[in-house]
Scaffold this active site. Structure first.
Site, PDB file in Angstrom:
ATOM      1  N   GLU A 117     -28.024  34.470  27.013  1.00  0.00           N
ATOM      2  CA  GLU A 117     -29.182  35.360  27.049  1.00  0.00           C
ATOM      3  C   GLU A 117     -29.310  36.013  28.417  1.00  0.00           C
ATOM      4  O   GLU A 117     -28.937  35.421  29.423  1.00  0.00           O
ATOM      5  CB  GLU A 117     -30.464  34.616  26.651  1.00  0.00           C
ATOM      6  CG  GLU A 117     -30.769  33.409  27.489  1.00  0.00           C
ATOM      7  CD  GLU A 117     -31.574  32.335  26.724  1.00  0.00           C
ATOM      8  OE1 GLU A 117     -31.287  32.089  25.542  1.00  0.00           O
ATOM      9  OE2 GLU A 117     -32.470  31.738  27.341  1.00  0.00           O
ATOM     10  N   LYS A 119     -30.719  37.108  31.885  1.00  0.00           N
ATOM     11  CA  LYS A 119     -31.653  36.428  32.783  1.00  0.00           C
ATOM     12  C   LYS A 119     -32.654  37.458  33.290  1.00  0.00           C
ATOM     13  O   LYS A 119     -32.352  38.286  34.143  1.00  0.00           O
ATOM     14  CB  LYS A 119     -30.896  35.799  33.954  1.00  0.00           C
ATOM     15  CG  LYS A 119     -31.804  35.008  34.871  1.00  0.00           C
ATOM     16  CD  LYS A 119     -30.986  34.151  35.832  1.00  0.00           C
ATOM     17  CE  LYS A 119     -31.891  33.320  36.717  1.00  0.00           C
ATOM     18  NZ  LYS A 119     -32.752  34.130  37.585  1.00  0.00           N
ATOM     19  N   ASP A 121     -35.595  39.187  35.200  1.00  0.00           N
ATOM     20  CA  ASP A 121     -36.044  39.051  36.572  1.00  0.00           C
ATOM     21  C   ASP A 121     -37.562  39.108  36.580  1.00  0.00           C
ATOM     22  O   ASP A 121     -38.168  40.130  36.855  1.00  0.00           O
ATOM     23  CB  ASP A 121     -35.449  40.189  37.407  1.00  0.00           C
ATOM     24  CG  ASP A 121     -35.404  39.837  38.861  1.00  0.00           C
ATOM     25  OD1 ASP A 121     -35.760  38.699  39.205  1.00  0.00           O
ATOM     26  OD2 ASP A 121     -35.018  40.707  39.658  1.00  0.00           O
ATOM     27  N   TYR A 229     -37.603  31.561  26.349  1.00  0.00           N
ATOM     28  CA  TYR A 229     -36.238  31.056  26.451  1.00  0.00           C
ATOM     29  C   TYR A 229     -36.117  29.573  26.123  1.00  0.00           C
ATOM     30  O   TYR A 229     -35.049  28.997  26.239  1.00  0.00           O
ATOM     31  CB  TYR A 229     -35.624  31.376  27.810  1.00  0.00           C
ATOM     32  CG  TYR A 229     -36.315  30.775  29.005  1.00  0.00           C
ATOM     33  CD1 TYR A 229     -36.301  29.406  29.225  1.00  0.00           C
ATOM     34  CD2 TYR A 229     -36.954  31.581  29.940  1.00  0.00           C
ATOM     35  CE1 TYR A 229     -36.922  28.845  30.318  1.00  0.00           C
ATOM     36  CE2 TYR A 229     -37.585  31.036  31.051  1.00  0.00           C
ATOM     37  CZ  TYR A 229     -37.572  29.671  31.230  1.00  0.00           C
ATOM     38  OH  TYR A 229     -38.185  29.121  32.318  1.00  0.00           O
ATOM     39  N   LYS A 318     -24.814  35.174  38.052  1.00  0.00           N
ATOM     40  CA  LYS A 318     -25.561  36.272  38.657  1.00  0.00           C
ATOM     41  C   LYS A 318     -24.730  37.547  38.696  1.00  0.00           C
ATOM     42  O   LYS A 318     -23.512  37.503  38.862  1.00  0.00           O
ATOM     43  CB  LYS A 318     -25.963  35.897  40.098  1.00  0.00           C
ATOM     44  CG  LYS A 318     -26.869  34.682  40.172  1.00  0.00           C
ATOM     45  CD  LYS A 318     -28.164  34.920  39.448  1.00  0.00           C
ATOM     46  CE  LYS A 318     -29.430  34.913  40.222  1.00  0.00           C
ATOM     47  NZ  LYS A 318     -29.686  34.381  41.473  1.00  0.00           N
ATOM     48  N   CYS A 412     -29.816  76.551  58.262  1.00  0.00           N
ATOM     49  CA  CYS A 412     -28.866  75.899  57.370  1.00  0.00           C
ATOM     50  C   CYS A 412     -27.692  75.347  58.178  1.00  0.00           C
ATOM     51  O   CYS A 412     -27.080  76.086  58.949  1.00  0.00           O
ATOM     52  CB  CYS A 412     -28.360  76.888  56.323  1.00  0.00           C
ATOM     53  SG  CYS A 412     -27.010  76.217  55.338  1.00  0.00           S
ATOM     54  N   CYS A 415     -24.433  77.660  56.991  1.00  0.00           N
ATOM     55  CA  CYS A 415     -24.287  79.095  57.217  1.00  0.00           C
ATOM     56  C   CYS A 415     -25.249  79.631  58.271  1.00  0.00           C
ATOM     57  O   CYS A 415     -25.207  80.802  58.618  1.00  0.00           O
ATOM     58  CB  CYS A 415     -24.451  79.862  55.909  1.00  0.00           C
ATOM     59  SG  CYS A 415     -26.148  79.871  55.301  1.00  0.00           S
ATOM     60  N   CYS A 430     -31.829  76.359  51.949  1.00  0.00           N
ATOM     61  CA  CYS A 430     -31.170  77.409  52.705  1.00  0.00           C
ATOM     62  C   CYS A 430     -31.398  78.700  51.948  1.00  0.00           C
ATOM     63  O   CYS A 430     -31.209  78.773  50.739  1.00  0.00           O
ATOM     64  CB  CYS A 430     -29.679  77.104  52.805  1.00  0.00           C
ATOM     65  SG  CYS A 430     -28.670  78.549  53.142  1.00  0.00           S
ATOM     66  N   CYS A 436     -23.948  81.612  51.652  1.00  0.00           N
ATOM     67  CA  CYS A 436     -23.777  80.267  52.223  1.00  0.00           C
ATOM     68  C   CYS A 436     -22.564  79.596  51.582  1.00  0.00           C
ATOM     69  O   CYS A 436     -22.505  79.417  50.370  1.00  0.00           O
ATOM     70  CB  CYS A 436     -25.031  79.427  51.985  1.00  0.00           C
ATOM     71  SG  CYS A 436     -24.850  77.714  52.525  1.00  0.00           S
TER      72      CYS A 436
HETATM   73  O1  D41 Z   1     -34.500  34.817  31.527  1.00  0.00           O
HETATM   74  C1  D41 Z   1     -34.664  33.934  32.344  1.00  0.00           C
HETATM   75  N1  D41 Z   1     -35.090  34.237  33.559  1.00  0.00           N
HETATM   76  C2  D41 Z   1     -34.369  32.503  32.024  1.00  0.00           C
HETATM   77  C3  D41 Z   1     -34.793  31.535  32.902  1.00  0.00           C
HETATM   78  C4  D41 Z   1     -33.684  32.119  30.844  1.00  0.00           C
HETATM   79  N2  D41 Z   1     -33.266  33.055  29.960  1.00  0.00           N
HETATM   80  N3  D41 Z   1     -33.437  30.835  30.595  1.00  0.00           N
HETATM   81  C5  D41 Z   1     -33.834  29.864  31.447  1.00  0.00           C
HETATM   82  N4  D41 Z   1     -33.560  28.572  31.152  1.00  0.00           N
HETATM   83  C6  D41 Z   1     -33.932  27.594  31.960  1.00  0.00           C
HETATM   84  C7  D41 Z   1     -33.591  26.191  31.610  1.00  0.00           C
HETATM   85  C8  D41 Z   1     -32.190  26.076  31.116  1.00  0.00           C
HETATM   86  C9  D41 Z   1     -33.749  25.296  32.815  1.00  0.00           C
HETATM   87  C10 D41 Z   1     -34.527  25.738  30.552  1.00  0.00           C
HETATM   88  C11 D41 Z   1     -34.548  30.176  32.633  1.00  0.00           C
HETATM   89  C12 D41 Z   1     -34.932  29.081  33.460  1.00  0.00           C
HETATM   90  N5  D41 Z   1     -34.602  27.811  33.104  1.00  0.00           N
HETATM   91  C13 D41 Z   1     -35.670  29.226  34.710  1.00  0.00           C
HETATM   92  N6  D41 Z   1     -36.467  30.228  35.048  1.00  0.00           N
HETATM   93  C14 D41 Z   1     -36.958  30.002  36.259  1.00  0.00           C
HETATM   94  C15 D41 Z   1     -36.482  28.830  36.705  1.00  0.00           C
HETATM   95  C16 D41 Z   1     -35.678  28.343  35.735  1.00  0.00           C
END
Ligand code: D41
Length: 678
Positions: A117, A119, A121, A229, A318, A412, A415, A430, A436
């Protein structure tokens, strides 16, 4: 006075409908009613609840506006700790992760099933439901103790106030991420700027700031969403034994679950998923900073356990950081096609967003003022997707003693013509126009480019040479280049010269849309050019069109109409157009088809996944040229979905709704059948 039964029934029916619509909108991504209808029902329910307070309920959809402000946040202990995530930075780290899993399980090599899935922010939170009712919302905090933000989470419409359906545990703690979609973030900052208020640096800070409000009325106005999640405490009920199936349950009970979530077999498939999302990251409506991979089988998860604060069975890979710090070495000024003079930051090279960046745009003088940036400063550079790197902020604390202010040129830099700043514009321009050299070069490069006249072999370097050597001054000059003179240019042999001349000759046969686009009229991009060509059918009609007539064209607003009018009123521009036509540039006139007669008129299409022959925006433009509307999500109204590799939830949704799906090959055939150029 006793409450009439029918009013109680009406209120119940309204609550049910509003809940259903909310669910369809926020969880299924599939809006089913017009806003006006939604608002009407909400107003009626409010009216009923006000007139008959005994109808009021804490979990009514009317109760999302925020009550009296708190004076402080209460601390909340997480009974089941909210763990953190281990990080991986490359495919090697993923292999190590897989190895650790296999070693720990000790059953030899096997293919592990993973749930993947994005992550998000955002801010991790916990929601506690007792008997199906939302009882408490809390931030993750340090994982053991967070803050009670119940009053704030209740205002977020993708968070159910009560669970849908049945079969949920008596006590259910749902965990997820609260985030702010990019569009909402932009709108929030736009409003803040208009009111001279402080803006947020990114969607994550905006989400955090919005949740940290003691006054939930403020939170209620912020465009926050939540995606789940996982679960924490579960009592008085059973959940399935796979992570992905738990998420399916949560979706049925009314939670938003990321539609990009996928189950894959083996670590290589995890890498493929990562690569695919890295590609599409910029097209998602929210920021993600990586991908989370979890062992799907909960029994395996239990066997694997956790080390200190992080589970062994999950990892976050990441993406390369999109922001980095570096030094501003100098500011130079570039002159664009329309004379706009743009300040460009020369930076100490820095690795950001997966590439080394040594230049970034500073946009205009207002932006430099806003940033308060000086030469020598330490700055934060952002590179997101394929967009031009930007300087987003200055680390003022690191300013050296010899930092210099940025001074704007009053002539400019190319030119020497005077520069002007139009009243309502932030840019300086310009005024040299076609004298130019910078503007000449930019105009010719654009004219020759692939999507315009498509003159093969006429690259940027060659255009610069041609202008610097005085061989051409404007685009019409390209059609009078002499072979002998070209042969005298550096690096131009007989073969390249002949190829170039042949390419120029071939480019004369073009289309009206390409020609209009190639002229480089301000704000007239490819889509607008196509619409203009289809609307007017030939050059004469277009050039003679009044502003009112121009405004009739799809995509053309007052600004574009004004630029077009200025272009047609300019004697020098018209002279270039005649010279081009005299040189033999020509195109077939088009039959003008009224919009309602276009082959896909009245149909709504959706484009998803990765296409080979064109980007999704181009596919969209071509569908629009055939009269189709192009939507972002699949609904019962969708006529057809064009799906490339990597298409996810939209494909599933189409199958569910029995909507036709075609692949890219079929799409190209369709375009070809309708005579649409690719
Ligand atoms: O989308 C997320 N930021 C996300 C965070 C995610 N999709 N899954 C997550 N799963 C976990 C565990 C596996 C520890 C249950 C998480 C986070 N933790 C998490 N978010 C912030 C600290 C940890």
């Amino acid at each position: 006075m006793a409450l009439p039964d029918d009013l109680a029934e009406e209120a119940q029916a309204l609550r049910q409908r509003l809940d259903d619509w909310n669910y369809q909108y926020y969880v299924l991504d599939d809006p089913t009613v017009p806003d006006a209808e939604y608002d009407r029902c909400m107003a009626r329910l409010r009216e009923l609840e006000q007139a008959h307070p005994e109808l009021q309920r804490a979990d009514s959809p009317t109760q999302r506006v925020g009550g009296a402000p708190l004076d402080k946040f209460r601390q909340v202990a997480h009974e089941v700790p909210m763990l953190s995530l281990d990080n991986a930075f490359d495919a090697g780290d993923m292999l190590d992760f897989n190895r650790r899993l296999l070693d720990r399980l000790g059953e030899g090599d096997r293919v592990i099933e993973f749930a993947c899935e994005p992550k998000l922010d955002g801010i991790a939170v916990s929601l506690l439901y007792r008997g199906g009712l939302l009882e408490r919302g809390a931030t993750r905090g340090d994982g053991t103790t967070g803050e009670d933000i119940t009053h704030n989470v209740r205002t977020i419409r993708s968070i159910p106030l009560h669970l849908r359906g049945s079969g949920y545990p008596a006590m259910l703690e749902v965990r997820g991420e609260i985030y702010m979609p990019r569009a909402g973030f932009e709108a929030l900052n736009r409003r803040a700027r208009e009111r001279d208020e402080k803006t947020f640096v990114n969607p994550r800070n905006a989400a955090a700031g919005s949740l940290r409000q003691l006054d939930a009325k403020i939170t209620a106005e912020r465009p926050l969403e939540m995606c789940c999640y996982g679960v924490g405490r579960v009592e008085g009920g059973e959940l399935p034994d796979r992570h992905a199936e738990v998420l399916d349950c949560l979706r049925e009970w009314g939670f938003r679950v990321n539609p990009e979530s996928r189950v894959v077999q083996g670590i290589e498939a995890c890498d493929a998923y990562y690569e695919e999302l890295a590609q599409r990251r910029q097209a998602l409506p929210y920021d993600i900073d990586g991908i989370v991979f979890k062992v799907n089988d909960l029994a395996l998860q239990r066997r694997l356990g956790f080390v200190s604060r992080a589970p062994r069975w999950a990892i976050a890979r990441k993406f390369p950081a999109q922001e980095e710090m570096t030094r501003l070495l100098d500011v130079e000024f570039q002159v664009g096609r329309t004379g706009a003079i743009t300040p460009v930051a020369r930076l100490e090279p820095v690795f950001v967003g997966g590439v080394t960046v040594s230049n970034a745009t500073l946009h205009n003088s207002d932006e430099i003022l806003r940033l308060g940036v000086m030469i020598g400063d330490t700055v934060i550079v952002r590179r997101a997707g394929d967009v031009i790197p930007q300087v987003v902020s200055v680390v003022t604390a690191e300013r050296p003693a010899d930092a210099r202010a940025v001074s704007f040129p009053d002539r400019c830099p190319v030119c020497g013509s005077v520069v002007e700043r139009a009243e309502d514009e932030a840019v300086i321009r310009c005024m040299g126009g076609l004298v130019c050299a910078a503007q000449q070069k930019a105009a010719i490069k654009h004219f020759a480019s692939r999507r315009a006249m498509d003159i093969e072999g006429l690259g940027d370097k060659l255009v610069e040479q041609l202008v610097d050597e005085g061989l051409v001054e404007n685009v019409a000059g390209l059609f009078h280049l002499e072979r002998e003179r070209l042969l005298q240019l550096e690096r131009m042999g007989e073969k390249s010269v002949d190829n170039l001349l042949a390419a120029i000759e071939a480019s004369k046969q073009t289309t009206l849309a390409r020609f209009i686009f190639a002229l480089g009229i301000r704000e007239v991009g490819e889509a607008t050019a196509l619409n203009l060509a289809r609307h007017f059918g030939n050059w004469e009609q277009l050039a003679a069109a009044s502003t009112e007539q121009l405004l009739q064209v799809a995509d053309v607003g007052p600004v574009v109409a004004d630029h077009l009018a200025q272009f047609f009123a300019s004697a020098s521009s018209m002279a270039v157009v005649s010279a081009l036509r005299q040189a033999g540039v020509c195109w077939p006139d088009l039959e003008v088809t009224p919009v309602e007669d276009l082959p896909l008129a009245g149909q709504t299409w959706v484009v998803t996944g990765k296409l080979e022959a064109m980007g999704r925006d181009e596919a969209k433009m071509r569908l629009q040229s055939l009269g189709a509307k192009v939507a972002g999500s699949v609904s019962a109204k969708t006529r057809c979905v064009v799906a490339g590799p990597g298409a996810g939830s939209k494909l599933a949704r189409a199958a569910e709704l029995d909507v036709e799906v075609i692949d890219e090959a079929a799409f190209l055939k369709l375009l070809d059948r309708h005579g649409v150029e690719i």
